[in-house]
Each structure stands twice: as C-alpha cells, then as structure tokens.
Scaffold this motif. Structure first.
Motif, short mmCIF file in Angstrom:
data_model
loop_
_atom_site.label_atom_id
_atom_site.label_comp_id
_atom_site.label_asym_id
_atom_site.label_seq_id
_atom_site.Cartn_x
_atom_site.Cartn_y
_atom_site.Cartn_z
N ILE A 100 0.84 -1.21 0.00
CA ILE A 100 0.00 0.00 0.00
C ILE A 100 0.87 1.25 0.00
CG2 ILE A 100 -1.66 1.32 1.36
CD1 ILE A 100 -2.90 -1.31 2.22
N LEU A 101 1.93 1.26 0.84
CA LEU A 101 2.80 2.44 0.92
C LEU A 101 3.53 2.67 -0.42
CD1 LEU A 101 4.28 2.09 4.50
CD2 LEU A 101 2.67 3.79 3.70
N ASN A 102 3.97 1.57 -1.05
CA ASN A 102 4.66 1.72 -2.34
C ASN A 102 3.72 2.21 -3.43
OD1 ASN A 102 7.19 0.96 -1.40
ND2 ASN A 102 6.80 -1.22 -1.72
N SER A 103 2.45 1.74 -3.38
CA SER A 103 1.49 2.12 -4.42
C SER A 103 0.99 3.55 -4.23
CB SER A 103 0.30 1.15 -4.39
OG SER A 103 0.74 -0.16 -4.67
N TYR A 104 0.93 4.03 -2.97
CA TYR A 104 0.38 5.36 -2.69
C TYR A 104 1.36 6.16 -1.84
CZ TYR A 104 -3.87 2.94 -4.11
OH TYR A 104 -4.80 2.22 -4.79
N TYR A 105 2.63 6.14 -2.26
CA TYR A 105 3.68 6.77 -1.45
C TYR A 105 3.47 8.27 -1.29
CZ TYR A 105 5.58 8.18 -5.98
OH TYR A 105 5.74 8.72 -7.21
N SER A 106 2.90 8.91 -2.30
CA SER A 106 2.73 10.36 -2.21
C SER A 106 1.54 10.75 -1.35
CB SER A 106 2.55 10.94 -3.62
OG SER A 106 1.37 10.44 -4.21
N LEU A 107 0.57 9.85 -1.18
CA LEU A 107 -0.67 10.17 -0.48
C LEU A 107 -0.61 9.83 1.00
CD1 LEU A 107 -3.60 11.03 -0.39
CD2 LEU A 107 -4.26 8.81 -1.34
N ILE A 108 0.11 8.75 1.35
CA ILE A 108 0.08 8.24 2.73
C ILE A 108 1.28 8.78 3.50
CG2 ILE A 108 0.07 6.18 4.16
CD1 ILE A 108 -1.11 4.66 1.81
N ASP A 109 1.00 9.39 4.62
CA ASP A 109 2.08 9.80 5.54
C ASP A 109 2.40 8.65 6.50
OD1 ASP A 109 3.57 12.21 6.93
OD2 ASP A 109 2.62 11.06 8.51
N THR A 110 1.40 8.12 7.16
CA THR A 110 1.60 7.02 8.12
C THR A 110 0.40 6.09 8.07
OG1 THR A 110 2.78 8.53 9.59
CG2 THR A 110 2.14 6.40 10.51
N LEU A 111 0.65 4.77 8.16
CA LEU A 111 -0.41 3.75 8.19
C LEU A 111 -0.41 3.11 9.58
CD1 LEU A 111 -1.22 1.17 5.45
CD2 LEU A 111 -1.07 0.44 7.81
N TYR A 112 -1.57 3.17 10.25
CA TYR A 112 -1.70 2.57 11.58
C TYR A 112 -2.62 1.35 11.50
CZ TYR A 112 0.08 7.07 13.28
OH TYR A 112 0.82 8.16 13.51
N ILE A 113 -2.24 0.27 12.20
CA ILE A 113 -3.08 -0.95 12.29
C ILE A 113 -3.22 -1.30 13.76
CG2 ILE A 113 -3.34 -3.36 11.64
CD1 ILE A 113 -1.48 -2.85 9.30
N GLN A 114 -4.47 -1.41 14.20
CA GLN A 114 -4.73 -1.82 15.60
C GLN A 114 -5.39 -3.19 15.62
OE1 GLN A 114 -6.55 1.12 18.22
NE2 GLN A 114 -7.76 -0.46 19.18
N GLN A 115 -4.78 -4.13 16.34
CA GLN A 115 -5.28 -5.52 16.47
C GLN A 115 -4.97 -6.02 17.87
OE1 GLN A 115 -7.10 -7.78 15.91
NE2 GLN A 115 -6.39 -9.45 14.68
N ARG A 116 -6.02 -6.55 18.55
CA ARG A 116 -5.87 -7.13 19.91
C ARG A 116 -5.20 -6.16 20.87
NH1 ARG A 116 -3.80 -13.30 18.43
NH2 ARG A 116 -5.11 -13.59 16.63
N GLY A 117 -5.59 -4.88 20.82
CA GLY A 117 -5.09 -3.91 21.77
C GLY A 117 -3.72 -3.36 21.41
N LYS A 118 -3.11 -3.77 20.30
CA LYS A 118 -1.77 -3.32 19.91
C LYS A 118 -1.87 -2.50 18.63
CE LYS A 118 2.76 -5.20 18.60
NZ LYS A 118 3.53 -6.43 18.37
N THR A 119 -1.17 -1.35 18.60
CA THR A 119 -1.21 -0.45 17.43
C THR A 119 0.17 -0.40 16.80
OG1 THR A 119 -2.94 0.86 18.46
CG2 THR A 119 -1.74 1.85 16.62
N ILE A 120 0.25 -0.77 15.50
CA ILE A 120 1.50 -0.78 14.74
C ILE A 120 1.42 0.34 13.70
CG2 ILE A 120 3.06 -2.20 13.38
CD1 ILE A 120 1.51 -4.65 14.38
N TYR A 121 2.54 1.05 13.48
CA TYR A 121 2.53 2.06 12.43
C TYR A 121 3.60 1.73 11.39
CZ TYR A 121 6.79 4.24 14.34
OH TYR A 121 8.06 4.47 14.76
N TYR A 122 3.35 2.17 10.13
CA TYR A 122 4.27 1.98 9.02
C TYR A 122 4.38 3.33 8.29
CZ TYR A 122 3.04 -2.95 9.75
OH TYR A 122 2.82 -4.18 10.28
#
Length: 955
Positions: A100-122
């Motif tokens: 996703i970041l490679n396909s939309y590198y100009s649009l996305i600043d940070t991608l956050y994913i929250q699962q089971r109480g844990k939040t990961i950013y890319y």
C-alpha cells in the motif's frame, strides 16, 4: 488644366484618401486579425486547460477511491481473524502495508493498524526506507479530518491512514505539462495551495472578485473558467487565464479542487513574429485581396462567434456530464430527432465494452434486441406529451453479448416550434443493484415459504409493540384469532401480569438488540399449554417474536425431574443400606475373626489348627467380598478420593508381585515384571489405589491362567511438561481367554463371564469393575484384548508426577525388647484402658484379648456410661465404638474432651463404618485414631504401643 489638375488632385485626393484609408484599414484589419487570433489562441488554451484540470481531478479522485477500497478490503481480510497467531498476522500486515505504501507513497504519511489492543505504524521515511514501530494510540474515525479510517466487520482490526494531501495533489498534477507561465494550485480547506513551482505569487494571489466567484463555484461543485489577475509579492498584476475543476473525496467528506493558471502573455507571445510577416505581406497584396479581406474578416468573425457559442455549449455539456459521471457508473450520449447517436462519451467502453466510434456505428435495435420497440414506444410517448425528461430501465446487450441492466435518463430538446430536435442522456449500469434486488426478492420469497412451513407462532410488531403481521399454522394455539390482533398492542391482547411480562421482554429486546426469552403458561380452549417466546429485532423499525409450544417438553422435563428425584432417593437409600449392612456384617465379623485370632494363640492339635485355619480363611474371604462391595459403592457415590504421595514404584510393584507368589507357585505360573529404565525411581500418585488396581488385574490373571502358565507385567513411562508422567501398563497372560462378545461385560459390576453354578472360577465380579473405575479416577482408561484359548491382555494408562525422593512416612518407635507374645504386653506397656462397646460378641472378644495381654479393662456399654466413668477416673487409652444406643461415640468423644480426666486420654475409634466421611467425622470430634471392624489383634497391639510411646498428643 486646372480641371485636369482638379481631377488629378481629386484622384490624388481620392488615392490619398484611399491610401490613408487603406493604411488605416490595413492597420485596423491587422489589429482586428491580431485580436481575433489572440482570442482564438486564448480560447483554445482555455479549452486545453479545462481538459487538463478535469483529467487531473478525475485521476486524483479515482486513486483516492481505490485506496479507500483497498484499506476496507485489508480490514476485512480473513487473515485478521483472532484464531490466527499474532506473529503470522504481523507478517501479513508487513507485506500488505509495504504494498500500500509503495502504491500510494505520495498520499500516505503514516499507516496505523490496531489488532488485539496493539497499534502498529508503518511509513516511508525521507530516504524511502520502510519504517515500522508501535504506538500507544486508540484508532477512531474522528482521529483527524485528513485521515482514512476502516474497521473490520468480522474482527477487532482497525486501520487508520494519515494522509499527505499536499504531496498527493502535487504528484497528481505533475504529469500535466502546461508550458511556460503556468501555475498549478490545489483548493483545500478554503485555501489555494501552490503546487510544484516556487514563484513570486503567494497563496491567494488571485484578485478578490475572481477568487470569490471561484470559491463559490468550487464549494458548490461547479467547474469554471475565468479571466483575472495574479498579484505578485511586489504588487504587480499579471493578466491570467484561470480554470478550476472541483472534486469530492467522499471518504473524507470534504470538497477539493484543482486550479490551473496561465499567464496570457505567454499564450500570445508566440504570434508576434508571425504576425509581422503577415502584416508586411498584407501591404504587398492589399490591392489584390482587399475584397477578400473583408469577406475573410466577416467569415472569421462569424466563425469566432459560432466557436465561442459552441465552446460555451460544450463546456456546459461537459459540466453536466461530469456531475452525472461522478455520481454513477455510466456514459453520456447525444442523439438527433431521428434517434441517431452522434456523440458518446468515452465511458461507454467501461459500461458496454464498445469504443466510441464503434458505438456510434451500432444500431440501437442491435443493442436493445427484443426491447427496442418498447423503448421507442416509451420515448415517443414522452415526446407526444412534451416531457422534458425521460426515464427508462431495461436490459441491453454489451459488446461481448452479455446482458446488462441499465437505467436511461434523457433530457429532451424541442425547437421554437415545439418540434422534437434531439436529446442528451446518461446510461447508468445498475446490473449489480438489479441482481441484488432480484436476489433479495428471491430471498424474501424463500423466507416467507420457510416461515409459512414452520409450526412456530410468529408475530411482527412495530417499536411500540403493535402487531403488524403474523405467520401462524395452528390458530387453536392463540388466545384470539390472529387477524383480530392486527393494530393492537401486546398488552391489549395478552392482559394482566402475563402481558406486562411480555411487554417488559419486548422493550428490553428493542433497547438492547439482544434476544429475550420468556416462558409462559396459558389457558386456551384446547387446555393448558406452555409456550417459549423469543423476542428479537428484525430491523430498526420492527421486532419479531417466535412462540413455540413446549407443553410436551415441559411434561417430559417434569417426568424427568421426578425420575431424577426418585433415582437420587434410591441412591441415598442404597448408601444407607450399604452403611447399615457394613455395620451389621462387620460387627459380628469383628468378634468372629477376633476370637479366631485368640484361638490361634492357644495350644491346639494339628487337626484343630487345620480347622481353625479354614475358618480364618473363610472369614478373610468373606471380609474381602464385603470390602469389594463397599469400595464399589464409594466409587459410585463419588466419595472415593485420591491420596497421592511419593514412593519407590519398583519396590512397590515387586511387593505386589510377591503377594501372588504362593498362588502362582501352586499352579507353577511364572510372573515376569519389566519396568522401563526411563521411569524415575520415585513417582507421586495414590499408592494404595495403584496396589488395588494391580492386585485385582494380576489376581484375575493368576486365577484364569493355565497350569504352568506365564504372566508378564510391563510398565513404560512418558514424561510430559517436565514433571508430568504417563505410565503405560500392560498385563498379559496365556490363560483361558474371553469370548469377543463378552469382553464388554468385564468391567460391569457383579458380572462374571460364563457364569454358571458349576463354574470353576468363582468371585463377586467386582474386581475388574473396581480396577476400571480406579484407573478412570487416576486419569487413564482400561483396554482389554482377548482371544479364547490364547489369553488376555489388559492395558491401561495412569497419570503421575516425577519426584526426587520418597515421602517420609511416620516411623513408629518400638523397643527392641518388645515381646511378641500377648502375655507380656501389659508388663511392657502398662496402661489404664477403658472399653466402650455395646455388642456382646465384640465385648467378649475385646475383654478376652485384653485379659490375655494382662490388662484389667473397665467396660462401658454406651456413651453416657463412658462419660460417667471418665469423670471419676483417669484413663490412658479409650477404645470407643461409634454406633451405640443412648449416645454414640462421636458425641461421647466431644464431651469427654471437655472433662479434665478426658483431655489427655488417647481415644481410638472402633467402628464398622468404613466410609471416609465417618472416619473424618470421628477424627474431627476429637478421636486420636480410628480402627475399622473387624480389627486385627496386631492393630490393637500397635495402638497400645503408640499410646504408651506418647505418639498421640493433647487435643
């Protein structure tokens, strides 16, 4: 002459006038031509800018929609389910996030994913390296107004994209080259942001009048073209062309637009040199083409006016097309008064698969196939009625011959005479919606068929509990006919407390969205009936109830309850009977075996010794049978408990094998014990239960083995989780074997295979039943393989724990010079003894035994007498029977402990009650120890020694 001169002068004047007029006219024509050419270039440039800004805006909106669809797909991916391992999910997240970041590198600043109480950013850092980490952040849709948010409908996964709209807008317009003197702006949050270039024109440099108009049209969703001025940082003004195209990023709920600006000077700068050459040529050819110039100018002016008019109409049509295409999947088409298509938008390929030219050459009759005449009839009807708009829905054929459901919307045009002149329309692909609607109709029909076939009573209500619809098979199960309930509330139909209870359940289901269940008893015309009624939300405006007649189930449950109570009462009576039988059998057995023990210590002839031994063996056999029956009764009642302790398993198994040495020797049977070296020396489990299992199974093998048979006992071990041990035990013999159809009967109580009155092998049939239940109690299972004439194999597993050493047992200190004959006991262990016993036989046995030991015992026949004697005299040792008339041993012990003389006395219980609850009760009442009848002389001597050696302390 003067006349000629006058003529010449007149001619010259005319020529001069004509020359001056021609020069002036030429200059004017040149200026007019330059103006027309300049206007033409500006209009052409304006059309070009309109097309470019439209393409850029549509591309930006398409990419943004694709990104939103991709994160929704990401959130609902099956890899997000909680049943998957978290590490596996993170690998999936890493791969998906990179893509996703490679396909939309100009649009996305940070991608956050929250699962089971844990939040990961890319994110991609400034060097385009992939960066990953964790943050303490709760992801919500309201996190920011420039963020995309998606939450899974199947799991607890949430995804948040922090967007860099400026970079995205800059990248979206980068590939659209506008030439020199052009600027690109993005309209965001009521501001104009300059893209790509660094010029002297600050944000918002467009003159206010044009800016205000542009602001209104962008926020209103209208595209626009303007001529205005750019004001640089030093206050200079530059005339410019301005075009804007609005677009809506629906996922953010905000409007945006691209604004392209072109300096007019750069548009017309290229025509100066060309124009001067033309201007010189015009002077040389002025006399020749003068007439043609006027015609050209006139024609050119007319064409310019027509071009301007057509451009405005085209711009308006494009605006209408854009508004329509932004909202739906379709294409624009134009047709004349004869229904012939003369223009189609490029979107037709996405809908029908046709190229634009191919679509124009295709007859409508081919596209509509059998529906064409119906289409013509409808549109001709609209023309006759002078309708401005025409709506039609039909199936049409795509290029690949597939059927597509479309909706047509046309604007019909009429000339000044009212005659139909043509139309413009939009064709929208509604195939997916149509199929979904058809499937919904089928689903509703299937649901109605299912509902009509159900025996349940189904009612549908509004949110106030008013009946709206019903599905009832048997109206005899209702208080009133269902049609009488329509329009009434529940409490109007079911009155009283029952109606209030149903309304309470109804509103709770409506409020919480959770199903509510109530059971209700109703008196109907057909009799008393029981119903189970469930309320649940059907949708936001309707509640459904499902009522089921459970009268049969209630009657069955009532019968089952009565049967259960009867079974429990029978089990209580059985336990009471076994307790009484235990007491009644063990009490005379105590006297019998005790007297036999005393008799064996007297001088007898050889014949008398044989007879006494027969009596003793018979008594022991009878006692073994009674013990088996009581053991199985304890197991059935669930009162048998495990008492694990650490012991040397090899020593214990060898001891068990030695028990059968005599029996095996008489039949010349070889018993071989093989214990796996992997089994540790000490294990922890119930030693007595282990002994009982092996004694029963090995005893059974010895009993049914042939003369000179062989028995092998193999024990293997498997250690799990450090100190858990599984013992795999196999006992194999080559005896008579068991028929295959009888194997399942082996573990049934009171059952023997091949029972008969003259059977060679006798027994209670409880040994294997007890062993099987003990194995299950110790976490294993018994498996039997047998073949008649070949032998049997008994295999089972037991759960144990490994230990480093043996649990220390209480060692009794006996003097080395302690006499072994009865006559010297009293001399070695002088004690004052009180015997409390009501049974005459047991009383005689105990007094005779004590007399032989040299004790003069005091006797009480019930608890009251015992208390009176303890009040008067200090006793060292009291043998206390439990069950006695007047006052039992439990109550007597409690009261004796409260007497000064009874505080330090050692009290040993004597009872035929062998249940653990009875023993625990006696010890809790204050007894020091407990002997179950029939007691052995050795056990009584041991208790005397323990008392004398001070083993029993103060209570």
């Amino acid at each position: 002459m003067r006349i000629n001169e006058g003529k010449v002068s007149e001619k010259f004047s005319w020529l001069l006038s004509f020359g001056i007029f021609s020069v002036v006219l030429t200059i004017l024509l040149a200026l007019f031509f330059y103006r027309a050419l300049s206007d033409n270039l500006i209009e052409t440039r304006q059309i070009f800018l309109n097309k470019q800004v439209e393409l850029a805006a549509n591309e930006a909106q398409r990419r943004f929609t694709n990104l939103n669809s991709e994160i929704i797909s990401f959130a609902n991916s099956p890899e997000n389910l909680d049943i998957l391992d978290l590490e596996v999910q993170e690998v999936f997240y890493d791969a998906r996030a990179r893509r996703i970041l490679n396909s939309y590198y100009s649009l996305i600043d940070t991608l956050y994913i929250q699962q089971r109480g844990k939040t990961i950013y890319y994110r991609l850092n400034t060097n385009n390296y992939f960066e990953k980490g964790t943050v303490q952040k709760e992801l919500t849709k309201a996190s920011c107004h420039t963020c995309l948010f998606a939450a899974s409908t199947r799991s607890n996964v949430k995804i948040l994209l922090k967007l860099n709209l400026y970079n995205f807008f800059a990248e979206s317009t980068l590939n659209y080259y506008l030439g020199m003197g052009a600027y690109k702006f993005a309209f965001q949050d009521d501001e104009l942001l300059e893209l790509h270039t660094s010029s002297n024109f600050p944000n918002g440099a467009i003159n206010k009048t044009v800016y205000d108009r542009m602001y209104r049209e962008i926020t209103g969703g209208l595209r626009g073209s303007y001529e205005g001025e750019l004001i640089d940082g030093e206050g200079r003004r530059e005339p410019v062309l301005i075009v804007q195209y609005p677009f809506n990023l629906h996922e953010l709920g905000r409007g945006y637009g691209f604004v392209f600006v072109q300096e007019k000077s750069h548009v017309t700068s290229g025509i100066y040199g060309t124009y001067f050459f033309i201007f010189a040529a015009l002077f040389g050819l002025l006399l020749v083409i003068l007439v043609f110039i006027f015609k050209y100018l006139k024609t050119s002016n007319e064409k310019n006016l027509l071009l301007e008019k057509n451009s405005k109409e085209l711009a308006e049509l494009f605006r209408q097309q854009t508004m329509l295409l932004q909202q739906t999947k379709g294409f624009i088409y134009y047709h004349d008064k004869n229904w012939k298509l003369y223009q189609v938008s490029e979107n037709v390929k996405n809908v029908l698969g046709y190229e634009t030219k191919e679509m124009l050459e295709t007859e409508k009759s081919e596209i509509f196939e059998g529906n064409f005449q119906a289409y013509l009839d409808e549109i001709e009807k609209s023309v006759r009625e002078k309708s401005e708009y025409f709506y039609y829905e039909s199936h049409i054929r795509g290029r690949s011959r597939e059927q597509i459901r479309v909706k047509l919307f046309e604007k019909l045009f009429y000339d000044t005479t009212g005659a139909f002149s043509g139309g413009v329309g939009i064709c929208t692909d509604i195939d997916e919606k149509y199929l979904a609607d058809q499937e919904l109709i089928k689903s509703e029909n299937r649901l109605r068929s299912v509902l009509k076939s159900l025996p349940d009573i189904i009612f549908i209500y509004d949110n106030e509990g008013v009946y709206l619809d019903y599905y009832v098979q048997d109206e005899s199960l209702l208080l009133v006919p269902p049609e009488f309930s329509m329009g009434k509330s529940i409490k109007e139909v079911v009155q009283g407390a029952k109606g209030e209870e149903l309304m309470e359940a109804f509103f709770k289901a409506a409020r919480t969205g959770k199903m509510q269940t109530r059971e209700m008893e109703l008196l109907l015309d057909i009799g008393r009936r029981f119903f189970e009624i469930r309320f649940f939300k059907l949708d936001e405006n309707r509640i459904m109830s499902v009522g089921r007649d459970i009268t049969g189930q209630k009657l069955w449950e009532r019968g089952l309850k009565e049967a259960k109570e009867a079974a429990e009462q029978a089990n209580i009576e059985k336990s009471r009977f076994l307790a009484n039988m235990s007491h009644e059998i063990r009490t005379p057995m105590n006297g019998l075996l005790g007297i036999i023990g005393l008799l064996q210590n007297t001088r007898m002839t050889i014949e008398q010794e044989k007879l006494v031994r027969v009596i003793s063996d018979s008594g022991e056999s009878l006692l073994s049978i009674v013990n088996d029956i009581l053991d199985y009764s304890k197991i059935e009642a669930g009162k048998l408990e495990l008492n694990p302790l650490s012991f040397d398993i090899r020593k214990e198994l060898n001891r068990i094998i030695n028990v059968f040495t005599g029996m095996a020797h008489s039949k010349k049977i070889k018993i071989r014990l093989n214990i796996d070296k992997e089994i540790p020396e000490f294990v922890e489990l119930d030693k007595d239960k282990l002994s009982q299992i092996f004694v029963n199974i090995i005893g059974n093998a010895v009993k049914f083995s042939h003369y000179e048979g062989k028995i092998s006992v193999v024990i293997k071990g498997e250690i799990l989780f450090t100190d858990n041990l599984i013992l795999h035990c196999v006992i194999k013999d080559n005896g008579i074997g068991i028929p295959e159809d009888k194997v399942s009967m082996l573990t049934m109580p009171f059952t023997q295979v091949g029972e008969s009155q003259n059977s060679e092998y006798k027994g209670t049939g409880l040994g294997l039943a007890i062993a099987n239940r003990l194995i299950e109690l110790m976490g294993g299972s018994l498996h039997v393989d047998s073949e008649v004439g070949t032998g049997s194999t008994f295999s089972f597993t037991l759960m144990a724990r490994t230990k480093n050493k043996e649990t220390p047992l209480l060692q009794k200190e006996d003097s080395q010079d302690t006499p072994t004959d009865l006559e010297n006991i009293a001399e070695s262990y002088p004690l004052k003894v009180l015997l409390v016993e009501d049974s005459e036989i047991n009383l005689q046995f105990m007094t005779m035994l004590m007399s032989q030991m040299g004790y003069k015992v005091s006797v009480a026949t019930n608890g009251l007498d015992a208390i009176k004697m303890v009040e008067k005299k200090q006793f060292d040792l009291i043998f206390m029977d439990n069950q006695m008339p007047g006052m039992d041993g439990i109550e007597a012990t409690k009261l004796i402990r409260a007497i000064p003389y009874g505080y330090n006395a050692s009290i040993i219980g004597l009872s035929a009650n062998v249940f653990k609850t009875d023993i625990d009760m006696a010890l809790k009442a204050g007894m020091d120890d407990y002997l179950t009848k029939p007691v052995r002389i050795k056990d009584i001597i041991d208790k005397i020694k323990d008392c004398h050696n001070g083993l029993y302390g103060k209570k």
